[in-house]
Design a protein around this motif. Structure first.
Motif, PDB file in Angstrom:
ATOM      1  N   MET A  95     -38.808 -25.359 -71.090  1.00 34.10           N
ATOM      2  CA  MET A  95     -37.873 -24.350 -71.561  1.00 34.10           C
ATOM      3  C   MET A  95     -37.901 -23.159 -70.620  1.00 34.10           C
ATOM      4  O   MET A  95     -38.952 -22.694 -70.208  1.00 34.10           O
ATOM      5  CB  MET A  95     -38.258 -23.922 -72.975  1.00 34.10           C
ATOM      6  CG  MET A  95     -37.418 -22.792 -73.488  1.00 34.10           C
ATOM      7  SD  MET A  95     -37.913 -22.253 -75.121  1.00 34.10           S
ATOM      8  CE  MET A  95     -36.602 -21.130 -75.420  1.00 34.10           C
ATOM      9  N   ALA A  96     -36.727 -22.630 -70.292  1.00 33.46           N
ATOM     10  CA  ALA A  96     -36.605 -21.471 -69.408  1.00 33.46           C
ATOM     11  C   ALA A  96     -36.715 -20.174 -70.209  1.00 33.46           C
ATOM     12  O   ALA A  96     -36.463 -20.143 -71.410  1.00 33.46           O
ATOM     13  CB  ALA A  96     -35.269 -21.519 -68.682  1.00 33.46           C
ATOM     14  N   PHE A  97     -37.087 -19.102 -69.521  1.00 32.58           N
ATOM     15  CA  PHE A  97     -37.132 -17.770 -70.126  1.00 32.58           C
ATOM     16  C   PHE A  97     -35.727 -17.415 -70.590  1.00 32.58           C
ATOM     17  O   PHE A  97     -34.745 -17.683 -69.889  1.00 32.58           O
ATOM     18  CB  PHE A  97     -37.631 -16.764 -69.086  1.00 32.58           C
ATOM     19  CG  PHE A  97     -37.953 -15.407 -69.638  1.00 32.58           C
ATOM     20  CD1 PHE A  97     -39.199 -15.160 -70.193  1.00 32.58           C
ATOM     21  CD2 PHE A  97     -37.019 -14.376 -69.589  1.00 32.58           C
ATOM     22  CE1 PHE A  97     -39.511 -13.902 -70.696  1.00 32.58           C
ATOM     23  CE2 PHE A  97     -37.321 -13.125 -70.086  1.00 32.58           C
ATOM     24  CZ  PHE A  97     -38.572 -12.890 -70.640  1.00 32.58           C
ATOM     25  N   PRO A  98     -35.566 -16.798 -71.770  1.00 32.34           N
ATOM     26  CA  PRO A  98     -34.233 -16.452 -72.262  1.00 32.34           C
ATOM     27  C   PRO A  98     -33.434 -15.611 -71.262  1.00 32.34           C
ATOM     28  O   PRO A  98     -33.988 -14.730 -70.596  1.00 32.34           O
ATOM     29  CB  PRO A  98     -34.525 -15.662 -73.537  1.00 32.34           C
ATOM     30  CG  PRO A  98     -35.838 -16.193 -74.000  1.00 32.34           C
ATOM     31  CD  PRO A  98     -36.617 -16.471 -72.740  1.00 32.34           C
ATOM     32  N   THR A  99     -32.143 -15.874 -71.170  1.00 33.88           N
ATOM     33  CA  THR A  99     -31.290 -15.210 -70.171  1.00 33.88           C
ATOM     34  C   THR A  99     -30.595 -13.960 -70.688  1.00 33.88           C
ATOM     35  O   THR A  99     -29.598 -13.539 -70.131  1.00 33.88           O
ATOM     36  CB  THR A  99     -30.227 -16.194 -69.639  1.00 33.88           C
ATOM     37  OG1 THR A  99     -29.469 -16.675 -70.741  1.00 33.88           O
ATOM     38  CG2 THR A  99     -30.852 -17.334 -68.872  1.00 33.88           C
ATOM     39  N   LEU A 100     -31.104 -13.351 -71.717  1.00 38.77           N
ATOM     40  CA  LEU A 100     -30.526 -12.113 -72.241  1.00 38.77           C
ATOM     41  C   LEU A 100     -30.813 -10.953 -71.291  1.00 38.77           C
ATOM     42  O   LEU A 100     -31.835 -10.937 -70.601  1.00 38.77           O
ATOM     43  CB  LEU A 100     -31.140 -11.787 -73.608  1.00 38.77           C
ATOM     44  CG  LEU A 100     -30.963 -12.820 -74.703  1.00 38.77           C
ATOM     45  CD1 LEU A 100     -31.836 -12.466 -75.900  1.00 38.77           C
ATOM     46  CD2 LEU A 100     -29.507 -12.911 -75.105  1.00 38.77           C
ATOM     47  N   SER A 101     -29.936  -9.978 -71.275  1.00 44.88           N
ATOM     48  CA  SER A 101     -30.177  -8.759 -70.498  1.00 44.88           C
ATOM     49  C   SER A 101     -30.904  -7.755 -71.387  1.00 44.88           C
ATOM     50  O   SER A 101     -30.437  -7.449 -72.480  1.00 44.88           O
ATOM     51  CB  SER A 101     -28.856  -8.145 -70.029  1.00 44.88           C
ATOM     52  OG  SER A 101     -28.250  -8.966 -69.079  1.00 44.88           O
ATOM     53  N   PRO A 102     -32.035  -7.229 -70.917  1.00 45.40           N
ATOM     54  CA  PRO A 102     -32.776  -6.268 -71.739  1.00 45.40           C
ATOM     55  C   PRO A 102     -32.069  -4.917 -71.800  1.00 45.40           C
ATOM     56  O   PRO A 102     -31.307  -4.558 -70.902  1.00 45.40           O
ATOM     57  CB  PRO A 102     -34.121  -6.153 -71.024  1.00 45.40           C
ATOM     58  CG  PRO A 102     -33.845  -6.549 -69.626  1.00 45.40           C
ATOM     59  CD  PRO A 102     -32.718  -7.525 -69.661  1.00 45.40           C
ATOM     60  N   ASN A 103     -32.337  -4.176 -72.877  1.00 44.41           N
ATOM     61  CA  ASN A 103     -31.805  -2.825 -73.014  1.00 44.41           C
ATOM     62  C   ASN A 103     -32.657  -1.811 -72.265  1.00 44.41           C
ATOM     63  O   ASN A 103     -32.190  -0.731 -71.932  1.00 44.41           O
ATOM     64  CB  ASN A 103     -31.763  -2.408 -74.491  1.00 44.41           C
ATOM     65  CG  ASN A 103     -30.890  -3.326 -75.295  1.00 44.41           C
ATOM     66  OD1 ASN A 103     -31.370  -4.321 -75.821  1.00 44.41           O
ATOM     67  ND2 ASN A 103     -29.616  -3.020 -75.376  1.00 44.41           N
ATOM     68  N   ARG A 104     -33.933  -2.174 -72.047  1.00 45.54           N
ATOM     69  CA  ARG A 104     -34.861  -1.256 -71.390  1.00 45.54           C
ATOM     70  C   ARG A 104     -35.814  -2.061 -70.531  1.00 45.54           C
ATOM     71  O   ARG A 104     -36.281  -3.133 -70.926  1.00 45.54           O
ATOM     72  CB  ARG A 104     -35.637  -0.464 -72.446  1.00 45.54           C
ATOM     73  CG  ARG A 104     -36.502   0.633 -71.874  1.00 45.54           C
ATOM     74  CD  ARG A 104     -37.208   1.370 -72.985  1.00 45.54           C
ATOM     75  NE  ARG A 104     -38.264   0.524 -73.506  1.00 45.54           N
ATOM     76  CZ  ARG A 104     -39.544   0.900 -73.619  1.00 45.54           C
ATOM     77  NH1 ARG A 104     -39.903   2.097 -73.273  1.00 45.54           N
ATOM     78  NH2 ARG A 104     -40.428   0.079 -74.107  1.00 45.54           N
ATOM     79  N   ARG A 105     -36.096  -1.548 -69.354  1.00 44.92           N
ATOM     80  CA  ARG A 105     -37.065  -2.167 -68.456  1.00 44.92           C
ATOM     81  C   ARG A 105     -38.054  -1.098 -68.012  1.00 44.92           C
ATOM     82  O   ARG A 105     -37.658   0.033 -67.743  1.00 44.92           O
ATOM     83  CB  ARG A 105     -36.387  -2.721 -67.200  1.00 44.92           C
ATOM     84  CG  ARG A 105     -35.373  -3.786 -67.437  1.00 44.92           C
ATOM     85  CD  ARG A 105     -34.589  -4.037 -66.140  1.00 44.92           C
ATOM     86  NE  ARG A 105     -33.468  -4.909 -66.368  1.00 44.92           N
ATOM     87  CZ  ARG A 105     -32.259  -4.517 -66.745  1.00 44.92           C
ATOM     88  NH1 ARG A 105     -32.026  -3.236 -66.956  1.00 44.92           N
ATOM     89  NH2 ARG A 105     -31.298  -5.380 -66.926  1.00 44.92           N
ATOM     90  N   GLN A 106     -39.311  -1.471 -67.930  1.00 45.99           N
ATOM     91  CA  GLN A 106     -40.329  -0.577 -67.381  1.00 45.99           C
ATOM     92  C   GLN A 106     -41.088  -1.378 -66.339  1.00 45.99           C
ATOM     93  O   GLN A 106     -41.640  -2.438 -66.650  1.00 45.99           O
ATOM     94  CB  GLN A 106     -41.257  -0.071 -68.477  1.00 45.99           C
ATOM     95  CG  GLN A 106     -42.306   0.886 -67.966  1.00 45.99           C
ATOM     96  CD  GLN A 106     -43.150   1.452 -69.093  1.00 45.99           C
ATOM     97  OE1 GLN A 106     -42.709   1.531 -70.240  1.00 45.99           O
ATOM     98  NE2 GLN A 106     -44.362   1.841 -68.775  1.00 45.99           N
ATOM     99  N   PHE A 107     -41.117  -0.890 -65.101  1.00 47.37           N
ATOM    100  CA  PHE A 107     -41.714  -1.624 -63.999  1.00 47.37           C
ATOM    101  C   PHE A 107     -42.840  -0.836 -63.365  1.00 47.37           C
ATOM    102  O   PHE A 107     -42.679   0.349 -63.049  1.00 47.37           O
ATOM    103  CB  PHE A 107     -40.643  -1.942 -62.948  1.00 47.37           C
ATOM    104  CG  PHE A 107     -41.162  -2.660 -61.744  1.00 47.37           C
ATOM    105  CD1 PHE A 107     -41.709  -3.927 -61.853  1.00 47.37           C
ATOM    106  CD2 PHE A 107     -41.085  -2.077 -60.500  1.00 47.37           C
ATOM    107  CE1 PHE A 107     -42.186  -4.593 -60.746  1.00 47.37           C
ATOM    108  CE2 PHE A 107     -41.554  -2.734 -59.377  1.00 47.37           C
ATOM    109  CZ  PHE A 107     -42.105  -3.997 -59.499  1.00 47.37           C
TER     110      PHE A 107
END
Length: 124
Positions: free
Chosen positions: A1-13
């Motif tokens: 199974m692949a990681f879900p392809t949704l776009s996140p609302n917030r990213r912290q890198f």
């Protein structure tokens, strides 16, 4: 199974750092050794807000499929791109793979709607 392809609302890198070992002798002089030319310890936190419960469950299913933090995986471009800087789009540098730092955190907002936080670690 692949990681879900949704776009996140917030990213912290967190870009991590270069592998450096510092040695200090008795007089206080310091010597540093660089052990590689790539950053290690990259961290990426993704927040998906107001998604359906079935979409939230995809993260738990993927986490179980990867045996928690054991197996590495690729993440889709939707998860790591999206910041805009003065010179255009800023993409998260891509390590070879990612792994879970911990299990996804799911908060139910109301019946049928949840928010998910996913913590990942970059693996060379």
């Amino acid at each position: 199974m692949a990681f879900p392809t949704l776009s996140p609302n917030r990213r912290q890198f967190d870009p991590g750092s270069y592998p450096v070992k510092t040695f200090t002798n008795q007089s206080g002089a310091e010597r540093r050794i660089l052990y590689g030319n790539k950053r290690t310890g990259m961290k990426l936190q993704l927040r998906y807000e107001n998604i359906t419960d079935s979409q939230a469950e995809e993260f738990n299913t993927h986490f179980d499929d990867r045996f928690g933090s054991y197996s590495t995986f690729d993440i889709p471009s939707e998860a790591k791109s999206g910041w805009e800087g003065a010179t255009g789009t800023i993409d998260v540098p891509a390590p070879n793979k990612w792994r879970y730092a911990k299990a996804p955190s799911i908060v139910q907002i109301k019946k049928g709607i949840s928010s998910v936080t996913v913590d990942l670690i970059g693996v060379l």
